[in-house]
Design a protein around this motif. Structure first.
Motif, PDB file in Angstrom:
ATOM      1  N   ALA A  83     -20.682  21.066 -15.426  1.00 23.87           N
ATOM      2  CA  ALA A  83     -21.898  20.692 -16.163  1.00 23.87           C
ATOM      3  C   ALA A  83     -21.630  19.573 -17.169  1.00 23.87           C
ATOM      4  N   GLY A  84     -20.852  18.591 -16.746  1.00 28.38           N
ATOM      5  CA  GLY A  84     -20.590  17.447 -17.597  1.00 28.38           C
ATOM      6  C   GLY A  84     -19.545  17.668 -18.665  1.00 28.38           C
ATOM      7  N   GLN A  85     -18.894  18.838 -18.665  1.00 26.24           N
ATOM      8  CA  GLN A  85     -17.851  19.124 -19.639  1.00 26.24           C
ATOM      9  C   GLN A  85     -16.549  19.454 -18.932  1.00 26.24           C
ATOM     10  N   LEU A  86     -15.438  19.257 -19.633  1.00 24.48           N
ATOM     11  CA  LEU A  86     -14.125  19.514 -19.064  1.00 24.48           C
ATOM     12  C   LEU A  86     -13.534  20.782 -19.645  1.00 24.48           C
ATOM     13  N   MET A 101     -17.412  13.968 -23.227  1.00 25.59           N
ATOM     14  CA  MET A 101     -16.630  12.725 -23.313  1.00 25.59           C
ATOM     15  C   MET A 101     -15.383  12.866 -22.454  1.00 25.59           C
ATOM     16  N   TYR A 102     -15.203  11.964 -21.503  1.00 22.52           N
ATOM     17  CA  TYR A 102     -14.084  12.046 -20.593  1.00 22.52           C
ATOM     18  C   TYR A 102     -12.803  11.523 -21.237  1.00 22.52           C
ATOM     19  N   PRO A 103     -11.684  12.092 -20.874  1.00 25.22           N
ATOM     20  CA  PRO A 103     -10.426  11.659 -21.492  1.00 25.22           C
ATOM     21  C   PRO A 103      -9.978  10.301 -20.982  1.00 25.22           C
ATOM     22  N   ALA A 104      -9.206   9.616 -21.814  1.00 22.31           N
ATOM     23  CA  ALA A 104      -8.617   8.350 -21.386  1.00 22.31           C
ATOM     24  C   ALA A 104      -7.389   8.637 -20.546  1.00 22.31           C
ATOM     25  N   ARG A 105      -6.990   7.642 -19.749  1.00 17.97           N
ATOM     26  CA  ARG A 105      -5.794   7.751 -18.902  1.00 17.97           C
ATOM     27  C   ARG A 105      -5.853   9.019 -18.030  1.00 17.97           C
ATOM     28  N   ALA A 106      -6.943   9.172 -17.310  1.00 13.76           N
ATOM     29  CA  ALA A 106      -7.119  10.356 -16.463  1.00 13.76           C
ATOM     30  C   ALA A 106      -7.486   9.940 -15.046  1.00 13.76           C
ATOM     31  N   LEU A 107      -7.088  10.793 -14.092  1.00 23.72           N
ATOM     32  CA  LEU A 107      -7.395  10.574 -12.690  1.00 23.72           C
ATOM     33  C   LEU A 107      -8.376  11.655 -12.244  1.00 23.72           C
ATOM     34  N   ARG A 108      -9.509  11.256 -11.690  1.00 21.03           N
ATOM     35  CA  ARG A 108     -10.513  12.214 -11.215  1.00 21.03           C
ATOM     36  C   ARG A 108     -10.241  12.515  -9.739  1.00 21.03           C
ATOM     37  N   VAL A 109     -10.086  13.790  -9.415  1.00 16.26           N
ATOM     38  CA  VAL A 109      -9.772  14.223  -8.061  1.00 16.26           C
ATOM     39  C   VAL A 109     -10.898  15.132  -7.565  1.00 16.26           C
TER      40      VAL A 109
END
Length: 236
Positions: A41-44, A1-9
């Motif tokens: 692998a889909g996890q942070l 599950m990706y975090p809210a208010r995040a910028l992907r770089v």
């Protein structure tokens, strides 16, 4: 599950077509307001927390054994006001050679071997290093908190430098510059002239091979006479 208010770089280049197998991140001195995660692998996975980012000279490294580009997430930290916060950082992609060693996760500059270079390593260093300078040691200082030492060098000649780390002092007219190495190398001040070589990381010069200049001259001239020098080096 990706975090809210995040910028992907997404970092370049594509590691599947490059020799780089590790990534090191250095937050800016005013880093605040976010934490950095790496996507695997889909996890942070947390790389730099907001608290760690505030530490001076903090560098975090991680392996990048992936056929895809490395993706980082900058997740904004909850704030109680609307003041502006900046979460800037630098990154470097390291080759497999420079990403090996016990301090890999702590230091970007793990290529420092804390031993004298052999003749082959020395001859390669003058060809491939980011900087090659002749000079003497003015002073050596140690930073135990960051596990680093700094060698202040009085420069007689700059054979090569990638950026302007070694500069001429306006007041004295003397060329000088700082070189860093690991504290565990136990560098001490010594007299005489040396040939300092090494690479730059995050805008800082890090020590590689550093023989006495007369020893370097002996090795290079012998290699040149036998045709074993990997590149031409301007001695005069």
């Amino acid at each position: 599950m990706y975090p809210a208010r995040a910028l992907r770089v997404v970092l370049e280049p594509n590691l599947s077509s490059a020799r780089h197998t590790a990534v090191c991140i250095k937050p800016a001195s005013d880093f605040q307001g976010a934490s950095i995660y790496v996507e695997r692998a889909g996890q942070l996975h947390l790389v730099v927390s907001e608290a760690e980012g505030a530490r001076p000279r903090h560098v975090s490294c991680f392996s990048a054994h992936t056929p895809q580009r490395v993706a980082l997430f900058l997740q904004a930290s909850p704030q109680r006001d609307i003041s502006r916060r900046t979460a800037s950082f630098q990154y470097e992609l390291l080759s497999n050679q420079s990403a090996a060693g016990p301090d890999f996760k702590k230091m970007a500059l793990v290529e420092a071997t804390c031993r004298p270079c052999d003749n082959v390593e020395l001859l390669m260093a003058i060809c491939s290093s980011d900087f090659v300078v002749k000079g003497s040691i003015r002073n050596v200082s140690h930073d135990s908190e960051n596990h680093m030492s700094q060698v202040d060098v009085s420069v007689q000649r700059v054979y090569r430098q990638k950026n302007r780390i070694f500069q001429q002092d306006e007041a004295s007219g003397e060329w000088q510059g700082p070189i860093r190495t690991l504290l565990q190398c136990k560098v001490k001040k010594g007299g005489g002239d040396f040939l300092f070589t090494g690479n730059e990381h995050f805008g800082e010069a890090w020590l590689g091979c550093a023989p006495r200049f007369k020893d370097f001259m002996f090795v290079y001239r012998a290699a040149r006479e036998s045709g074993a020098n990997p590149c031409e080096f301007q001695l005069n």
